[in-house]
Design a protein around this motif. Structure first.
Motif, PDB file in Angstrom:
ATOM      1  N   GLU A 159      26.431  50.636  17.873  1.00 24.89           N
ATOM      2  CA  GLU A 159      25.972  49.348  16.542  1.00 24.89           C
ATOM      3  C   GLU A 159      24.380  49.737  17.356  1.00 24.89           C
ATOM      4  O   GLU A 159      24.185  48.940  16.717  1.00 24.89           O
ATOM      5  N   LYS A 160      24.669  49.623  18.405  1.00 22.74           N
ATOM      6  CA  LYS A 160      22.850  49.994  19.020  1.00 22.74           C
ATOM      7  C   LYS A 160      22.017  50.551  18.945  1.00 22.74           C
ATOM      8  O   LYS A 160      21.062  50.455  18.062  1.00 22.74           O
ATOM      9  N   TYR A 182       7.352  55.744  22.249  1.00 21.86           N
ATOM     10  CA  TYR A 182       8.094  55.812  22.925  1.00 21.86           C
ATOM     11  C   TYR A 182       9.396  54.297  22.745  1.00 21.86           C
ATOM     12  O   TYR A 182       9.369  53.707  21.235  1.00 21.86           O
ATOM     13  N   ALA A 183       9.848  53.941  23.604  1.00 29.34           N
ATOM     14  CA  ALA A 183      11.245  53.166  23.254  1.00 29.34           C
ATOM     15  C   ALA A 183      11.688  52.120  23.710  1.00 29.34           C
ATOM     16  O   ALA A 183      10.848  51.836  25.190  1.00 29.34           O
ATOM     17  N   SER A 184      11.748  50.633  23.177  1.00 26.31           N
ATOM     18  CA  SER A 184      11.737  49.760  24.121  1.00 26.31           C
ATOM     19  C   SER A 184      13.510  49.492  24.034  1.00 26.31           C
ATOM     20  O   SER A 184      13.731  48.694  22.381  1.00 26.31           O
ATOM     21  N   ALA A 185      14.232  48.975  25.075  1.00 26.54           N
ATOM     22  CA  ALA A 185      15.569  48.316  25.348  1.00 26.54           C
ATOM     23  C   ALA A 185      15.504  46.889  24.626  1.00 26.54           C
ATOM     24  O   ALA A 185      16.594  46.552  24.328  1.00 26.54           O
ATOM     25  N   SER A 186      14.580  46.162  25.276  1.00 26.08           N
ATOM     26  CA  SER A 186      14.805  45.119  24.919  1.00 26.08           C
ATOM     27  C   SER A 186      14.625  44.545  23.238  1.00 26.08           C
ATOM     28  O   SER A 186      14.839  43.570  23.414  1.00 26.08           O
ATOM     29  N   ALA A 187      13.592  45.740  22.934  1.00 24.30           N
ATOM     30  CA  ALA A 187      13.428  45.141  21.519  1.00 24.30           C
ATOM     31  C   ALA A 187      14.924  45.997  20.190  1.00 24.30           C
ATOM     32  O   ALA A 187      14.166  45.808  18.927  1.00 24.30           O
ATOM     33  N   ASN A 188      15.026  46.653  21.245  1.00 23.48           N
ATOM     34  CA  ASN A 188      16.013  48.093  20.588  1.00 23.48           C
ATOM     35  C   ASN A 188      15.586  48.047  19.327  1.00 23.48           C
ATOM     36  O   ASN A 188      16.060  48.538  18.619  1.00 23.48           O
ATOM     37  N   GLU A 189      14.006  49.568  19.973  1.00 24.09           N
ATOM     38  CA  GLU A 189      13.261  49.851  18.813  1.00 24.09           C
ATOM     39  C   GLU A 189      12.772  51.227  19.246  1.00 24.09           C
ATOM     40  O   GLU A 189      12.168  51.108  20.628  1.00 24.09           O
ATOM     41  N   ILE A 190      12.260  52.007  18.548  1.00 20.31           N
ATOM     42  CA  ILE A 190      11.530  52.962  18.851  1.00 20.31           C
ATOM     43  C   ILE A 190      10.049  53.223  17.789  1.00 20.31           C
ATOM     44  O   ILE A 190      10.480  52.553  17.288  1.00 20.31           O
ATOM     45  N   ILE A 191       8.963  53.619  18.427  1.00 18.48           N
ATOM     46  CA  ILE A 191       8.101  53.544  17.715  1.00 18.48           C
ATOM     47  C   ILE A 191       6.918  55.020  17.700  1.00 18.48           C
ATOM     48  O   ILE A 191       7.138  55.823  18.217  1.00 18.48           O
ATOM     49  N   PHE A 192       7.150  55.604  16.793  1.00 21.73           N
ATOM     50  CA  PHE A 192       6.100  57.131  16.468  1.00 21.73           C
ATOM     51  C   PHE A 192       4.440  56.613  15.282  1.00 21.73           C
ATOM     52  O   PHE A 192       4.982  56.667  14.508  1.00 21.73           O
ATOM     53  N   GLY A 208      18.381  51.974  29.811  1.00 17.22           N
ATOM     54  CA  GLY A 208      18.736  51.855  28.291  1.00 17.22           C
ATOM     55  C   GLY A 208      19.876  50.622  28.716  1.00 17.22           C
ATOM     56  O   GLY A 208      20.499  49.999  27.740  1.00 17.22           O
ATOM     57  N   ARG A 209      21.424  51.794  29.040  1.00 16.67           N
ATOM     58  CA  ARG A 209      22.685  51.272  28.767  1.00 16.67           C
ATOM     59  C   ARG A 209      22.928  49.929  29.292  1.00 16.67           C
ATOM     60  O   ARG A 209      23.956  49.323  29.455  1.00 16.67           O
ATOM     61  N   HIS A 210      21.602  49.228  29.863  1.00 18.53           N
ATOM     62  CA  HIS A 210      22.488  48.170  30.639  1.00 18.53           C
ATOM     63  C   HIS A 210      21.821  46.713  29.334  1.00 18.53           C
ATOM     64  O   HIS A 210      21.584  45.797  30.035  1.00 18.53           O
ATOM     65  N   TYR A 211      21.097  47.324  28.760  1.00 25.73           N
ATOM     66  CA  TYR A 211      20.699  46.183  27.230  1.00 25.73           C
ATOM     67  C   TYR A 211      21.829  46.651  26.076  1.00 25.73           C
ATOM     68  O   TYR A 211      22.310  47.847  26.110  1.00 25.73           O
ATOM     69  N   ASP A 212      21.990  45.173  25.626  1.00 29.62           N
ATOM     70  CA  ASP A 212      23.032  45.277  24.527  1.00 29.62           C
ATOM     71  C   ASP A 212      22.695  46.155  23.326  1.00 29.62           C
ATOM     72  O   ASP A 212      20.897  45.317  22.739  1.00 29.62           O
ATOM     73  N   ALA A 213      22.795  45.139  21.646  1.00 31.51           N
ATOM     74  CA  ALA A 213      22.083  45.686  20.601  1.00 31.51           C
ATOM     75  C   ALA A 213      21.122  44.884  20.129  1.00 31.51           C
ATOM     76  O   ALA A 213      20.761  45.643  19.792  1.00 31.51           O
ATOM     77  N   THR A 214      21.467  43.881  21.188  1.00 34.63           N
ATOM     78  CA  THR A 214      20.569  42.349  20.576  1.00 34.63           C
ATOM     79  C   THR A 214      19.103  42.327  21.081  1.00 34.63           C
ATOM     80  O   THR A 214      18.329  42.499  20.981  1.00 34.63           O
ATOM     81  N   ARG A 234      22.424  42.844  29.595  1.00 35.08           N
ATOM     82  CA  ARG A 234      23.918  42.536  29.765  1.00 35.08           C
ATOM     83  C   ARG A 234      25.024  44.023  29.731  1.00 35.08           C
ATOM     84  O   ARG A 234      25.088  44.474  28.715  1.00 35.08           O
ATOM     85  N   GLU A 235      25.847  43.941  30.866  1.00 35.23           N
ATOM     86  CA  GLU A 235      26.004  45.204  30.667  1.00 35.23           C
ATOM     87  C   GLU A 235      27.346  44.791  29.809  1.00 35.23           C
ATOM     88  O   GLU A 235      28.241  44.099  29.950  1.00 35.23           O
ATOM     89  N   THR A 236      27.755  46.514  29.017  1.00 34.52           N
ATOM     90  CA  THR A 236      28.620  46.355  28.467  1.00 34.52           C
ATOM     91  C   THR A 236      29.744  47.510  28.964  1.00 34.52           C
ATOM     92  O   THR A 236      30.329  48.233  27.953  1.00 34.52           O
ATOM     93  N   TRP A 237      29.411  48.613  29.713  1.00 33.92           N
ATOM     94  CA  TRP A 237      30.352  49.079  29.729  1.00 33.92           C
ATOM     95  C   TRP A 237      31.066  48.801  31.136  1.00 33.92           C
ATOM     96  O   TRP A 237      31.203  48.012  32.279  1.00 33.92           O
TER      97      TRP A 237
END
Length: 667
Positions: free
Chosen positions: A403-404, A469-479, A518-524, A528-531
């Motif tokens: 989902e992420k 770079y990638a941002s787990a808190s924004a759930n985005e990658i930038i090129f 990054g695994r510590h962040y959810d799709a939003t 938040r732990e999801t594992w």
């Protein structure tokens, strides 16, 4: 409404600029994947030398550089492209050109000497107690001068879409406590060079040489105590244990002895009442070090932080002293980069949105954006498929990761909404004031936006810098646009090259969203732990195995790779190259010449991406401070892919050979 830059002068003093001829820059061709191995070495013994050995023999590091390689070539190309744009802006009196001209105006800088800093230095001299110290540390942070604590404004990990002020540790001029205690060899030479630089800085303010030496030694002792109280870089990157929100009242209660309210007032952020403290106990210890240090030493430390930060913008003697430490001692470079290059780098750092808009229009065609996005989507699909097949992970956790990935925003080339440009008054003969003014404007704007929702279509990564770079808190990658050109990417190039370089880099960034941090962040984007516990144990076993594999590399005699420091980047390298390889094989005609031929082209292109040669001083600095392993280590991650063994006939007994059961298999 966006505010335009105010200009104090309508015309640029052309004497401050080099001849404004139309510059030509070397356009790097779309490198063909040429299978010309170094016959002196087997691929299974040293894949770097096998692919890049012939290149390394003919590419020495120039005297004004600390390393060479594919990424360095991309950087040089982007700077040359930007130079054309910046110098055109200079002839028109545009803000970008004014800032550039002020950097190149060395006669004005020499005449002024330290005068542009006198006001701040005088303010430091007026500090008579702890609250005044805290206030001044805050004031200087607004112009990018780092005290023992640094403010950082970014997305709130606990409240996606909102901004928050965080505290970061700072105040050091050497990497860590061990660097301050080095007593022999290269470490001692680096420490001595730092001491020499600080003495030169303090002496430039009128302090006698002998007295400057004594005062610098006191500052070094303070920095050592501060370094001992700080957490390591490995701990600092731990997202799960670095999120501690608190009010100002809670901050003052838990970390006493430092006037936090006065520090916030100095920042211009007195109204802030929610702060993230990543490592409260470490910060408490650092505050205790500050509290126990005599005020004259703290004033000297703050002066030296100011002088160190702005030394690159001052007279020739001061910049030369700076280069002796930051250039020669830390990076091994023998001569200063040409002034135009340093000036363009300054413009890139301080006015990225202004330069970036022009850069994207000039150098990033729509066809390139379309093709790059298509590659990104195919790599994303391959990564989703790999996650689905990772049966060691629970189905619930795999569903969360999928989902992420499916919700991750892909930003290609340039932002849909450009950020506002600094409303700072610029003059072609006031470099220090220009730099400080832009920093102050940016920080004030960040503070003012603390209560505003984050604009997802607006991003600040410089478009003209080849990076990603990638941002787990924004759930985005930038090129950014600058990275989407040869030899990284060419719409008309061999798919093996495009997937092994751009595709693997896209996969790398996407996988950061579910790596060890990054695994510590959810799709939003929420922390938040999801594992479940079993998922984490299984993952940690695999991570530990890769850490141990990384520690076997010794890029310099006696200098091992710190697996714990570089694990995040190495996990991403492994996942990225695997997903890109899958996506490449799925492209029409990829294996027309046979699977082994296709795989060889892909893995050779991957190795060419990471070819690099470093000066020993710079490599040593990287090994101690950088979360990215050296290029030869990065490209060797393929020792964990079965297809690489088949492509190059790697067998037991070869140095890189890893038994199938011991190959790191995560996704």
């Amino acid at each position: 409404m966006k505010t335009a830059l105010g200009l104090a002068t309508a015309l640029i003093a052309l004497a401050a600029l080099p001849a404004l001829a139309q510059h030509t820059h070397k356009v790097i061709p779309a490198a063909a994947v040429v299978d010309v191995p170094d016959d002196a070495v087997k691929a299974g013994d040293d894949f770097d030398r096998y692919v890049n050995g012939a290149w390394a023999k003919t590419h020495a590091v120039p005297s004004d550089r600390s390393w060479v390689g594919t990424w360095a070539d991309l950087q040089a190309q982007a700077l040359a492209q930007s130079r054309t744009l910046v110098e055109a802006a200079a002839t028109e009196g545009a803000p970008v050109g004014v800032l550039y001209a002020s950097y190149l105006n060395q006669p004005a800088r020499d005449r002024q000497g330290l005068r542009p800093l006198h006001g701040w230095l005088a303010d430091i001299d007026t500090i008579r107690d702890g609250p005044a110290l805290a206030n001044e540390i805050g004031r200087l942070a607004r112009i990018d001068v780092a005290g023992f604590v640094l403010p950082a404004i970014g997305e709130d990990d606990g409240r996606p879409g909102h901004r928050v002020l965080s505290l970061r540790q700072g105040g050091l001029g050497l990497p860590d406590a061990s660097a301050y205690q080095a007593s022999e060899g290269a470490g001692r030479a680096r420490r001595d060079a730092y001491r020499t630089f600080l003495i030169a800085m303090l002496a430039s303010t009128g302090v006698a040489q002998a007295e400057a030496g004594e005062r610098v030694d006191a500052v070094l002792a303070f920095e050592l105590r501060l370094a001992r109280a700080q957490v390591s870089r490995e701990v600092e990157r731990d997202a799960a244990h670095s999120y501690h929100p608190m009010s100002v009242r809670e901050l003052e209660a838990r970390i006493p002895g430092f006037a936090w309210h006065r520090w916030l007032a100095g920042l211009g952020a007195a109204r802030v009442d929610r702060i993230i403290v990543p490592q409260p106990e470490a910060l408490r210890a650092q505050a205790a070090v500050v509290r126990a240090t005599p005020l004259p030493v703290l004033r000297d430390h703050l002066k030296l932080r100011l002088l160190s930060t702005y030394s690159r913008y001052l007279d020739a003697d001061t910049t030369a002293a700076r280069f002796d430490y930051f250039g020669k001692a830390l990076r091994g470079t023998q001569t200063e980069a040409p002034a135009w290059r340093r000036g363009v780098e300054l413009v890139t750092n301080l006015l990225p949105e202004t330069l970036g808009r022009t850069y994207a229009a000039r150098y990033f065609p729509a066809a390139a954006k379309h093709r790059a996005r298509a590659i990104a989507e195919s790599v994303r699909a391959a990564l989703v498929a790999r996650v689905s097949e990772a049966t060691w992970l629970s189905e619930t956790a795999r569903r969360e990761v999928r989902e992420k990935l499916q919700r991750t925003r892909l930003h290609i080339g340039y932002p849909d909404t450009w950020p506002a440009t600094p409303a700072a008054v610029l003059r072609d003969d006031r470099l220090v004031e220009n730099v400080a003014g832009i920093h102050a404007w940016r920080f004030a704007r960040a503070v003012a936006e603390l209560d505003l929702p984050i604009e997802r279509d607006e991003w600040t990564s410089p478009v003209s810098v080849p990076n990603a770079y990638a941002s787990a808190s924004a759930n985005e990658i930038i090129f950014p646009a600058a990275v989407l050109q040869p030899p990284m990417f060419d719409p008309s190039a061999d798919p093996a090259a495009n997937y092994a370089r751009l595709g693997a880099t896209i996969g790398h960034e996407l996988s950061h969203l579910f790596d060890d941090q990054g695994r510590h962040y959810d799709a939003t984007g929420q922390l938040r732990e999801t594992w479940n516990a079993a998922d984490v144990r299984q993952f940690d076993v695999k991570v530990h195995a890769l850490v141990e594999q990384l520690a076997t590399y010794t890029p310099l005699p006696g200098e091992h790779v710190n697996g714990d420091l570089v694990i995040g980047e190495s996990l991403a390298d492994l996942a990225g190259v695997q997903a890109a390889h899958d996506a490449f094989l799925a492209t029409p005609g990829a294996v027309a010449e046979g699977r082994r031929v296709a795989d060889r082209r892909f893995f050779i292109a991957w190795a060419q991406l990471w070819r690099s040669t470093y000066r020993p001083e710079y490599l040593r600095t990287l090994l101690h401070t950088d979360a990215h392993p050296p290029g030869a280590v990065r490209l060797s991650i393929v020792r964990n892919l079965d297809a690489w063994y088949d492509a190059f006939q790697v067998k037991a007994g070869d140095r890189l050979f890893t038994e199938p059961a011991e190959r790191i298999r995560i996704w």
